[in-house]
Design a protein around this motif. Structure first.
Motif, PDB file in Angstrom:
ATOM      1  N   LEU A 520      -7.707 -20.736   1.618  1.00 43.12           N
ATOM      2  CA  LEU A 520      -6.556 -21.435   2.195  1.00 43.12           C
ATOM      3  C   LEU A 520      -5.915 -22.466   1.286  1.00 43.12           C
ATOM      4  O   LEU A 520      -4.700 -22.642   1.324  1.00 43.12           O
ATOM      5  CB  LEU A 520      -6.968 -22.123   3.509  1.00 43.12           C
ATOM      6  CG  LEU A 520      -7.297 -21.223   4.703  1.00 43.12           C
ATOM      7  CD1 LEU A 520      -7.563 -22.067   5.934  1.00 43.12           C
ATOM      8  CD2 LEU A 520      -6.164 -20.247   4.974  1.00 43.12           C
ATOM      9  N   LEU A 521      -6.706 -23.180   0.479  1.00 45.36           N
ATOM     10  CA  LEU A 521      -6.193 -24.329  -0.271  1.00 45.36           C
ATOM     11  C   LEU A 521      -6.511 -24.193  -1.754  1.00 45.36           C
ATOM     12  O   LEU A 521      -7.498 -23.545  -2.134  1.00 45.36           O
ATOM     13  CB  LEU A 521      -6.810 -25.624   0.268  1.00 45.36           C
ATOM     14  CG  LEU A 521      -6.550 -25.948   1.750  1.00 45.36           C
ATOM     15  CD1 LEU A 521      -7.396 -27.132   2.175  1.00 45.36           C
ATOM     16  CD2 LEU A 521      -5.070 -26.230   1.977  1.00 45.36           C
ATOM     17  N   PRO A 522      -5.716 -24.836  -2.613  1.00 46.62           N
ATOM     18  CA  PRO A 522      -6.041 -24.824  -4.045  1.00 46.62           C
ATOM     19  C   PRO A 522      -7.392 -25.461  -4.353  1.00 46.62           C
ATOM     20  O   PRO A 522      -8.053 -25.070  -5.323  1.00 46.62           O
ATOM     21  CB  PRO A 522      -4.895 -25.631  -4.668  1.00 46.62           C
ATOM     22  CG  PRO A 522      -3.770 -25.510  -3.702  1.00 46.62           C
ATOM     23  CD  PRO A 522      -4.407 -25.452  -2.345  1.00 46.62           C
ATOM     24  N   VAL A 523      -7.817 -26.435  -3.545  1.00 48.73           N
ATOM     25  CA  VAL A 523      -9.094 -27.111  -3.814  1.00 48.73           C
ATOM     26  C   VAL A 523     -10.267 -26.361  -3.202  1.00 48.73           C
ATOM     27  O   VAL A 523     -11.420 -26.764  -3.397  1.00 48.73           O
ATOM     28  CB  VAL A 523      -9.063 -28.553  -3.238  1.00 48.73           C
ATOM     29  CG1 VAL A 523      -7.993 -29.359  -3.926  1.00 48.73           C
ATOM     30  CG2 VAL A 523      -8.843 -28.536  -1.724  1.00 48.73           C
ATOM     31  N   GLY A 548      -4.584 -14.888   6.528  1.00 51.67           N
ATOM     32  CA  GLY A 548      -4.733 -13.459   6.798  1.00 51.67           C
ATOM     33  C   GLY A 548      -5.935 -12.863   6.101  1.00 51.67           C
ATOM     34  O   GLY A 548      -6.686 -12.062   6.685  1.00 51.67           O
ATOM     35  N   VAL A 549      -6.159 -13.241   4.842  1.00 53.93           N
ATOM     36  CA  VAL A 549      -7.311 -12.712   4.100  1.00 53.93           C
ATOM     37  C   VAL A 549      -8.611 -13.226   4.706  1.00 53.93           C
ATOM     38  O   VAL A 549      -9.618 -12.503   4.772  1.00 53.93           O
ATOM     39  CB  VAL A 549      -7.205 -13.104   2.608  1.00 53.93           C
ATOM     40  CG1 VAL A 549      -8.404 -12.579   1.827  1.00 53.93           C
ATOM     41  CG2 VAL A 549      -5.921 -12.540   2.003  1.00 53.93           C
ATOM     42  N   ASN A 550      -8.629 -14.472   5.163  1.00 57.45           N
ATOM     43  CA  ASN A 550      -9.815 -15.015   5.842  1.00 57.45           C
ATOM     44  C   ASN A 550     -10.164 -14.196   7.081  1.00 57.45           C
ATOM     45  O   ASN A 550     -11.324 -13.849   7.313  1.00 57.45           O
ATOM     46  CB  ASN A 550      -9.571 -16.472   6.245  1.00 57.45           C
ATOM     47  CG  ASN A 550     -10.144 -17.445   5.240  1.00 57.45           C
ATOM     48  OD1 ASN A 550     -10.886 -17.075   4.355  1.00 57.45           O
ATOM     49  ND2 ASN A 550      -9.802 -18.704   5.388  1.00 57.45           N
ATOM     50  N   ILE A 551      -9.165 -13.916   7.901  1.00 53.77           N
ATOM     51  CA  ILE A 551      -9.392 -13.143   9.127  1.00 53.77           C
ATOM     52  C   ILE A 551      -9.899 -11.741   8.779  1.00 53.77           C
ATOM     53  O   ILE A 551     -10.838 -11.228   9.406  1.00 53.77           O
ATOM     54  CB  ILE A 551      -8.100 -13.080   9.960  1.00 53.77           C
ATOM     55  CG1 ILE A 551      -7.727 -14.482  10.462  1.00 53.77           C
ATOM     56  CG2 ILE A 551      -8.247 -12.118  11.130  1.00 53.77           C
ATOM     57  CD1 ILE A 551      -6.372 -14.548  11.135  1.00 53.77           C
ATOM     58  N   ILE A 552      -9.278 -11.119   7.790  1.00 51.31           N
ATOM     59  CA  ILE A 552      -9.722  -9.791   7.356  1.00 51.31           C
ATOM     60  C   ILE A 552     -11.179  -9.830   6.913  1.00 51.31           C
ATOM     61  O   ILE A 552     -11.993  -8.982   7.306  1.00 51.31           O
ATOM     62  CB  ILE A 552      -8.822  -9.285   6.208  1.00 51.31           C
ATOM     63  CG1 ILE A 552      -7.425  -8.952   6.723  1.00 51.31           C
ATOM     64  CG2 ILE A 552      -9.439  -8.057   5.529  1.00 51.31           C
ATOM     65  CD1 ILE A 552      -6.405  -8.686   5.637  1.00 51.31           C
ATOM     66  N   GLY A 553     -11.530 -10.825   6.095  1.00 52.56           N
ATOM     67  CA  GLY A 553     -12.894 -10.921   5.581  1.00 52.56           C
ATOM     68  C   GLY A 553     -13.925 -11.094   6.679  1.00 52.56           C
ATOM     69  O   GLY A 553     -14.954 -10.400   6.701  1.00 52.56           O
ATOM     70  N   VAL A 554     -13.668 -11.994   7.624  1.00 50.61           N
ATOM     71  CA  VAL A 554     -14.627 -12.244   8.716  1.00 50.61           C
ATOM     72  C   VAL A 554     -14.788 -11.005   9.582  1.00 50.61           C
ATOM     73  O   VAL A 554     -15.920 -10.622   9.943  1.00 50.61           O
ATOM     74  CB  VAL A 554     -14.171 -13.454   9.557  1.00 50.61           C
ATOM     75  CG1 VAL A 554     -15.044 -13.584  10.804  1.00 50.61           C
ATOM     76  CG2 VAL A 554     -14.240 -14.730   8.732  1.00 50.61           C
TER      77      VAL A 554
END
Length: 589
Positions: A520-523, A548-554
């Motif tokens: 989600l974030l640069p850090v 979106g990528v987070n949801i896909i991964g989980v």
């Protein structure tokens, strides 16, 4: 306002000072080993989450506090700081040093991109697969730092090609002055002008109103586009390519046990908590996680393609023979980069052979479905591990000469200084601190106490518990480092699984994988920060795409752990190597 800004500039010192003072009543009032260990755990968690101190420095706190609280002797704490994990990491970094020194990683990445083609959609997929493959064996930071300059060069070539095409089209619209063809037209215009001058007293005014023809061979000046990008389409393409590198560098790392530090921490923690558990090795982890990484990678590509390149996938499969200027420019820069590497050198070939041999020995040590080479040492079962293979082949890189005997200077494939520049010493200390913290929670009884508190969760379905832990760790890892997050959660979730009598791997494996999903974030992740510095994306771009990528991964991890993960690790049954609730854990001492 000035006071607040001064406090903010010294926020790290404020956190370092106030955190132990606020938590100090815990060991003073309760005054037992559980409270004292909880104090240490909470202080370290706050320091890790806020990064008030370097995370590797925070990892040294158990060596200070456990002896002072009487939880463990200083010699006992020191002995758990160095484990089999560190030997495995050392061997892997030796190989990674040789791969990076002789540019084998760059050759592999460029070759994969050439194979998939230069259409923007295929180009994105090619770079994603290249980054994911490299990240299986190298750190995600090294992968992003290596691939992103290549992507930036490709982006600049694409933008330059589009600029040339735009200028040519404007020339075509304006027209080209040809004096041979325009000779008669010029004569006719001059005769008309003379008639106007003789018949009209205001000839000067008329002449001023007549537009002048450009002189022969005069080029029509075309204003250059303002800004970094010629169009919004170009800007979106740059965003998509940049984010694809950051995400693929992280996704590929979950595939192998050595691909990311969180996987290594998990493997060593399992060995520490459950010495009789021999069910997690390089081979079955790869079988478990390779489909996960492929599915997540492809779905992430579809998501990024839809966000930044559009949802028209028909152009990817069109039979158009003629390439556009954009595709020609892209192919040119990639081929030039590949040709600049020259033919495959002996150093690269030797490194490639050692790399393939290391992977082969990891797979065949104890594959599970057949006897591995470790069975040849039946009298010393469990003595040889993946670290043994890594150290064996890592040492050969210091022995094999890099050049022919005729070369004036003797040099091995890698040197100690080169290894030192690649070795993540801070990760080694951080992981050691996690081992010490985990051992302290067992010795003090904190893990058993936490387990008793979590027992009521046993009434919930297993899939719901796993979903909650995955979402929780994915959220925390966005603001904390991945190694720190997994180090904090592993002892707690281990106690939870024992308390509710669920196979510990059923909870720990998906939690470990989801700890890497920091998009989600640069850090949140070093690859995110590297890509962000190139200036093509904003924080909001990363948040929208990363969500979106987070949801896909989980979702894919949950699918995997509830389908092919169950027979692979026998997740539906509580294992014999895990202690029953209320029974003392033999590994606590």
């Amino acid at each position: 306002m000035g006071f607040l800004s001064a406090v903010w500039s010294y926020r790290s010192l404020v956190i370092i000072t106030l955190t132990p003072l606020i938590l100090l009543p815990l060991p003073l009032l309760i005054n037992d080993k559980v409270a004292e260990c909880a104090f240490t755990l909470l202080v370290m968690a706050v320091y890790w989450l806020t990064e008030a101190m370097p995370i590797s420095v925070t990892a040294l706190l158990p060596a200070l506090l456990f002896p002072l609280f009487g939880i463990m002797k200083s010699s006992e704490v020191a002995s758990v700081y160095f484990k089999d994990f560190h030997l495995l990491l050392t061997g892997v970094v030796c190989l990674a040093t040789s791969i990076e020194k002789w540019n084998l990683h760059k050759r592999i990445a460029l070759k994969l991109v050439i194979l998939v083609g230069v259409n923007p959609g295929w180009l994105m997929l090619g770079f994603m697969f290249s980054s994911a493959f490299l990240s299986m064996w190298l750190s995600n930071t090294s992968t992003a730092a290596m691939v992103m300059p290549i992507v930036e060069a490709v982006i600049q070539q694409i933008l330059n090609a589009e600029s040339r095409v735009s200028v040519q089209r404007r020339h075509e619209l304006v027209g080209t002055c040809n004096p041979g063809l325009q000779l008669e037209e010029v004569k006719d215009q001059s005769m008309q002008t003379k008639e106007i001058m003789s018949n009209c007293e205001t000839s000067k005014a008329v002449l001023c109103a007549v537009p002048e023809e450009p002189p022969p061979h005069t080029e029509v000046s075309i204003p250059e586009p303002q800004g970094r990008y010629r169009s919004r389409k170009d800007h979106l393409m740059c965003k998509g390519l940049s984010l694809s590198i950051a995400y693929a560098s992280t996704i590929g790392g979950i595939t192998t046990l050595t691909g990311t530090s969180t996987n290594l921490i998990f493997a060593e923690q399992i060995n520490q908590y459950y010495p009789e558990c021999n069910c997690v090795n390089f081979g079955n982890w790869f079988i478990m996680c390779f489909p996960i990484s492929i599915i997540v990678l492809l779905l992430s590509w579809v998501w990024l393609h839809w966000m930044f390149l559009g949802f028209d996938f028909r152009s990817l499969f069109s039979c158009r023979k003629e390439k556009s200027e954009r595709e020609k420019a892209t192919a040119k820069v990639i081929e030039e980069e590949y040709r600049a590497l020259g033919p495959l050198r002996p150093q690269e070939m030797i490194t490639l052979v050692i790399f393939m041999l290391m992977v082969l020995l990891w797979f065949t040590r104890n594959p599970g479905f057949m006897p591995g080479w470790a069975s040849l040492f039946s009298n010393f079962e469990g003595y040889a591990t993946d670290a043994t293979v890594a150290i064996l082949l890592g040492l050969t890189l210091y022995i094999i000469p890099a050049h022919k005997p005729t070369h004036p200077k003797f040099e091995t494939l890698i040197s100690w200084k080169e290894f030192q520049s690649c070795m993540p010493w801070e990760i080694g200390i951080l992981v050691g601190g996690g081992f010490a913290l985990a051992e302290g929670t067992k010795v003090s009884g904190l893990s058993a106490w936490v387990g008793s508190l979590l027992t009521p969760l046993g009434s919930l379905p297993s899939w719901l518990i796993i979903t909650i832990t995955c979402i929780l760790t994915t959220s925390v890892t966005e603001v904390a480092s991945n190694p720190a997050t997994i180090t904090i959660f592993l002892p707690i979730l281990t106690a939870l699984s024992e308390a509710i009598q669920v196979n510990p791997l059923y909870i720990l494996i998906p939690t470990t994988l989801c700890t890497s999903f920091a998009f989600l974030l640069p850090v949140s992740n070093p690859p995110n920060a590297i890509v962000f510095t190139y200036g093509h994306i904003t924080v909001m771009d990363m948040v929208k795409a990363g969500l979106g990528v987070n949801i896909i991964g989980v979702l894919v991890v949950l699918l995997a752990v509830t389908t092919w993960g169950i027979p692979l690790y026998d997740l539906n049954n509580y294992p014999s190597w895990a202690p029953l609730p209320g029974a003392p854990n033999s590994t606590a001492v």
